[in-house]
Design an enzyme around this catalytic site. Sequence first.
Site, PDB file in Angstrom:
ATOM      1  N   ASP A 285       0.865  -1.184   0.000  1.00  2.00           N
ATOM      2  CA  ASP A 285       0.000   0.000   0.000  1.00  2.00           C
ATOM      3  C   ASP A 285       0.905   1.237   0.000  1.00  2.00           C
ATOM      4  O   ASP A 285       1.389   1.661  -1.051  1.00  2.00           O
ATOM      5  CB  ASP A 285      -0.877  -0.107   1.255  1.00  2.00           C
ATOM      6  CG  ASP A 285      -1.960   0.941   1.338  1.00  2.00           C
ATOM      7  OD1 ASP A 285      -2.183   1.642   0.364  1.00  2.00           O
ATOM      8  OD2 ASP A 285      -2.593   1.059   2.403  1.00  2.00           O
TER       9      ASP A 285
ATOM     10  N   VAL B  22      -9.749  -3.642   0.815  1.00  2.00           N
ATOM     11  CA  VAL B  22     -10.284  -4.923   0.333  1.00  2.00           C
ATOM     12  C   VAL B  22     -10.129  -6.009   1.395  1.00  2.00           C
ATOM     13  O   VAL B  22      -9.277  -5.903   2.279  1.00  2.00           O
ATOM     14  CB  VAL B  22      -9.592  -5.375  -0.982  1.00  2.00           C
ATOM     15  CG1 VAL B  22      -9.797  -4.363  -2.088  1.00  2.00           C
ATOM     16  CG2 VAL B  22      -8.109  -5.636  -0.769  1.00  2.00           C
TER      17      VAL B  22
ATOM     18  N   ASP C 192      -8.000  -9.234   6.083  1.00  2.00           N
ATOM     19  CA  ASP C 192      -9.090  -9.197   7.061  1.00  2.00           C
ATOM     20  C   ASP C 192      -9.664  -7.808   7.263  1.00  2.00           C
ATOM     21  O   ASP C 192      -9.056  -6.800   6.910  1.00  2.00           O
ATOM     22  CB  ASP C 192      -8.573  -9.686   8.422  1.00  2.00           C
ATOM     23  CG  ASP C 192      -7.694  -8.639   9.113  1.00  2.00           C
ATOM     24  OD1 ASP C 192      -6.753  -8.156   8.470  1.00  2.00           O
ATOM     25  OD2 ASP C 192      -7.983  -8.273  10.270  1.00  2.00           O
TER      26      ASP C 192
HETATM   27  P1  5GP Z   1       1.830  -0.497   3.807  1.00  2.00           P
HETATM   28  O1  5GP Z   1       2.933  -0.347   4.809  1.00  2.00           O
HETATM   29  O2  5GP Z   1       2.323  -0.849   2.425  1.00  2.00           O
HETATM   30  O3  5GP Z   1       0.958   0.729   3.791  1.00  2.00           O
HETATM   31  O4  5GP Z   1       0.875  -1.599   4.377  1.00  2.00           O
HETATM   32  C1  5GP Z   1       0.818  -2.880   3.918  1.00  2.00           C
HETATM   33  C2  5GP Z   1      -0.030  -3.706   4.833  1.00  2.00           C
HETATM   34  O5  5GP Z   1      -1.260  -3.024   5.154  1.00  2.00           O
HETATM   35  C3  5GP Z   1      -0.454  -4.999   4.178  1.00  2.00           C
HETATM   36  O6  5GP Z   1       0.502  -6.017   4.376  1.00  2.00           O
HETATM   37  C4  5GP Z   1      -1.782  -5.283   4.845  1.00  2.00           C
HETATM   38  O7  5GP Z   1      -1.557  -5.952   6.064  1.00  2.00           O
HETATM   39  C5  5GP Z   1      -2.344  -3.917   5.145  1.00  2.00           C
HETATM   40  N1  5GP Z   1      -3.291  -3.499   4.083  1.00  2.00           N
HETATM   41  C6  5GP Z   1      -3.067  -2.586   3.104  1.00  2.00           C
HETATM   42  N2  5GP Z   1      -4.154  -2.442   2.327  1.00  2.00           N
HETATM   43  C7  5GP Z   1      -5.080  -3.295   2.802  1.00  2.00           C
HETATM   44  C8  5GP Z   1      -6.431  -3.619   2.398  1.00  2.00           C
HETATM   45  O8  5GP Z   1      -7.009  -3.085   1.433  1.00  2.00           O
HETATM   46  N3  5GP Z   1      -7.070  -4.552   3.144  1.00  2.00           N
HETATM   47  C9  5GP Z   1      -6.498  -5.172   4.222  1.00  2.00           C
HETATM   48  N4  5GP Z   1      -7.235  -6.062   4.878  1.00  2.00           N
HETATM   49  N5  5GP Z   1      -5.229  -4.888   4.629  1.00  2.00           N
HETATM   50  C10 5GP Z   1      -4.536  -3.968   3.922  1.00  2.00           C
END
Ligand code: 5GP
Length: 193
Positions: free
Chosen positions: A114, A164, A170
């Site tokens: 993300d 999502v 989750d």
């Molecule tokens: P980042 O550090 O890249 O922002 O976060 C990544 C983590 O955020 C992912 O491994 C996941 O655990 C969580 N995450 C990001 N987007 C989503 C989403 O749309 N749904 C869910 N359930 N978790 C997400």
Amino acid sequence: MANFYSPQTYGELNEGISQVLFSEEDIQNRVLELGQAISRDYEGCRPLLVGVLKGVFPFMSDLLRAITIPVEVDFMAIASYSAEARDKGYVRLQKDLDESIAGRHVLFVEDVVDTGLTLNYLLGNLRARGPASIKVCALFNKGRRRLISVPLQYKGFDLPDKFVVGYGLDYRELYRNLPFVGLLKPQVFSPGR
Ligand code: 5GP
């Protein structure tokens, strides 16, 4: 021919879903392609797949079986911090890898990338341990929300900038068991309104 579960099989959980973005069949077909590409690229290297619990476990399990060369697997777990701490990219390891990765060809397997902050932190942590190589395989990519550039050598699907669930992902620990990925109805986030 493969048998896929119908979303209706998931009764109450499926009632919370407003739209299926990727069906079980879409996901399984793409995972197979990723497994084939990895098997070709890592021939003779015995890669170590590294995943972060819990969200990655269905993807890891399917990807592992789609890889046809000798391969090993290990997991880490990270603690969830406050939103502020996460926004700064702080991550605390709750469970470290069981084995050393020095000299190994590591393939880091992620469910969703993300902002990229979590992945960036973990890649830095793993690089400091002296692997022979380190690459990333992410099933889902939310490119528009990226705050830091992270290399994704293998990517399943691009996602819109929306939350999502399903296939390991989750909402409050539920929906991980759905074999497809979808959007939640607004009332799931604010029941009773
Ligand atoms: P980042 O550090 O890249 O922002 O976060 C990544 C983590 O955020 C992912 O491994 C996941 O655990 C969580 N995450 C990001 N987007 C989503 C989403 O749309 N749904 C869910 N359930 N978790 C997400």
